[in-house]
Design a protein around this motif. Structure first.
Motif, short mmCIF file in Angstrom:
data_model
loop_
_atom_site.label_atom_id
_atom_site.label_comp_id
_atom_site.label_asym_id
_atom_site.label_seq_id
_atom_site.Cartn_x
_atom_site.Cartn_y
_atom_site.Cartn_z
N ALA A 3 0.91 -1.05 -0.01
CA ALA A 3 0.18 0.08 -0.01
C ALA A 3 1.00 1.24 -0.09
O ALA A 3 0.34 2.40 -0.58
N GLY A 4 1.89 1.29 0.58
CA GLY A 4 2.89 2.37 0.34
C GLY A 4 3.13 3.13 -0.93
O GLY A 4 3.34 4.32 -0.94
N ASP A 5 3.24 2.14 -1.80
CA ASP A 5 3.45 2.48 -3.22
C ASP A 5 2.12 3.40 -3.75
O ASP A 5 2.20 3.93 -4.88
N LEU A 6 1.10 3.05 -3.08
CA LEU A 6 -0.25 3.43 -3.59
C LEU A 6 -0.70 4.58 -2.87
O LEU A 6 -1.63 5.23 -3.51
N TRP A 7 -0.19 4.95 -1.72
CA TRP A 7 -0.84 5.86 -0.89
C TRP A 7 -0.25 7.46 -1.31
O TRP A 7 0.86 7.46 -1.61
N PRO A 8 -0.96 8.12 -1.64
CA PRO A 8 -0.51 9.68 -2.12
C PRO A 8 0.41 10.23 -1.02
O PRO A 8 -0.03 10.40 0.13
N VAL A 18 -4.59 6.71 16.05
CA VAL A 18 -4.94 6.83 17.48
C VAL A 18 -4.14 6.59 18.54
O VAL A 18 -3.70 7.07 19.43
N GLY A 19 -3.23 5.51 17.99
CA GLY A 19 -1.90 4.76 18.84
C GLY A 19 -1.02 4.28 18.17
O GLY A 19 -0.95 4.28 16.66
N PRO A 20 0.09 3.68 18.72
CA PRO A 20 1.26 3.10 17.95
C PRO A 20 0.98 1.86 17.39
O PRO A 20 1.49 1.45 16.31
N GLY A 21 -0.21 1.08 17.93
CA GLY A 21 -0.37 -0.04 17.06
C GLY A 21 -1.06 0.13 15.49
O GLY A 21 -0.42 -0.39 14.57
N SER A 22 -1.89 1.24 15.44
CA SER A 22 -2.14 1.75 14.12
C SER A 22 -1.01 2.04 13.23
O SER A 22 -0.68 1.78 12.07
N ALA A 23 -0.01 3.21 13.95
CA ALA A 23 1.08 3.46 13.37
C ALA A 23 2.01 2.15 12.73
O ALA A 23 2.68 2.35 11.69
N GLN A 24 2.14 1.29 13.63
CA GLN A 24 2.96 0.20 13.31
C GLN A 24 2.46 -0.56 12.21
O GLN A 24 3.20 -1.16 11.16
N LEU A 78 0.67 0.70 9.86
CA LEU A 78 0.80 1.77 8.66
C LEU A 78 2.43 1.25 7.95
O LEU A 78 2.75 1.52 6.80
N ALA A 79 3.28 1.46 8.99
CA ALA A 79 4.67 1.16 8.76
C ALA A 79 4.82 -0.28 8.01
O ALA A 79 5.64 -0.20 6.80
N GLU A 80 4.10 -1.29 8.28
CA GLU A 80 4.29 -2.38 8.01
C GLU A 80 3.78 -2.40 6.50
O GLU A 80 4.16 -3.19 5.60
N ALA A 81 2.84 -1.47 6.21
CA ALA A 81 2.29 -1.39 4.85
C ALA A 81 2.97 -0.42 3.91
O ALA A 81 2.83 -0.25 2.66
#
Length: 333
Positions: free
Chosen positions: A125-130, A138-144, A146-149
């Motif tokens: 997804a990182g290559d597709l996200w503008p 909301v928290g670090p779990g979601s940030a992680q 995102l990072a994995e994507a």
């Protein structure tokens, strides 16, 4: 609030009373080691379980939420529309790691030239996200998640509440990090599961933003089978050696409903033979990471509740403190 050391039991075995009509589990051997009952959806507590096991703490998976990709045609159509028009938004907000995983998997699916299902895989997804579209979580779990994507600084702008001893990972903390006036008259995408709190959407709208809400996944109460209930009841034959790990207020409400259906309520009618089992379940310690979850646990009938700072590392530290007296007693026996 500091974890309270449990009172060691005087016996290492227990006979569990009848659980429901026609079924008795008798003479079940209760575990000697401390046990943490992990209640996250299937597969989402694996890292915490491994960390607890490494500290000599047994774990029992008893999921209180079932998570599935969105399948409702109307909701899926709205999600697809949003994923196809990301460049029209000034901000996207993901309310949970599940929202990240399922929405980004859908984004990858939509962009796949073969049009095939991606089986929940959001790694591309990182290559597709503008790169011009900020993301708030909301928290670090979601940030992680995102990072994995592949969505992470410095390429992408990710907004997350700060950590630290006084950290709060909730809608209120995220709103404190947003310049709400910057979104007046602009479109904001809010990605979540079915239902949820309205604070983020209401506050953004009050600031003049046009908020589109899409549901990327569904949540529902699970239906534990007989083996799952038997394992739980055997563990909780010695409740002083068990602790619930509760990380969702919705999940706790599901637990309260399931306990009432199976055993009745502590102050009401019970299925014949079940009051002792219900008392054992409610006597176990509870560990939570937010005041709302603690309130839900209290409403469900638990009264040995420890609220620790958010994050698995803080849950792990609190559970180690709780388990230490039990492990010492076991080693000295």
């Amino acid at each position: 609030m500091s974890p309270r050391a449990p009172t060691p039991p005087t016996s290492t075995t227990s006979t569990i009373v009848p659980l429901d009509a026609g079924r008795v589990v008798a003479g079940s051997a209760a575990p000697r080691s401390p046990c943490a009952i992990l209640t996250r959806p299937d597969g989402q507590a694996d890292a915490l379980a491994q960390a607890l096991n490494a500290e000599g703490i047994d774990t029992l998976a008893f999921p209180l939420l079932d998570i599935a990709a969105q399948a409702d045609p109307a909701a899926l159509a709205a999600l697809d529309t949003a994923m196809r028009s990301l460049s029209s938004y000034a901000l996207t907000v993901f309310v949970s790691p599940n929202a990240v995983a399922h929405a980004l998997a859908r984004l990858v699916h939509l962009q796949s030239p073969e049009g095939r299902e991606m089986a929940g895989d959001a790694r591309d997804a990182g290559d597709l996200w503008p790169v011009t579209l900020p993301v708030a979580v909301v928290g670090p779990g979601s940030a992680q998640a995102l990072a994995e994507a592949g969505i992470a600084p410095p390429r992408h702008h990710v907004i997350v509440p700060p950590g630290g001893p006084a950290a709060r990972f909730d809608s209120e903390a995220l709103l404190e990090q947003l310049d709400l006036t910057a979104f007046a008259g602009r479109r904001v995408l809010l990605v979540r599961g079915d239902g949820g709190r309205e604070l983020l959407a209401d506050t953004l709208r009050a600031s003049g933003a046009q908020v589109d809400i899409v549901s990327a996944y569904t949540r529902r109460a699970p239906e534990p089978d007989a083996a799952a209930w038997a394992a739980l009841e055997a563990r909780l034959a010695l409740p002083a050696r068990c602790a619930w790990v509760l990380t969702s207020s919705e999940a706790v409400r599901h637990l309260a409903t399931m306990l009432a259906a199976r055993y009745g309520t502590r102050d009401g009618l019970h299925t014949p033979g079940t009051p002792q089992v219900l008392a054992q379940i409610l006597a176990a310690a509870c560990f939570t990471s937010h005041a709302r979850i603690a309130d839900a646990a209290r409403a469900a009938g638990f009264d040995r509740i420890t609220q620790c700072a958010p994050g698995d590392e803080n849950l792990l530290a609190a559970l180690k403190t709780w388990a230490d007296p039990i492990q010492v007693k076991h080693d000295d026996r």
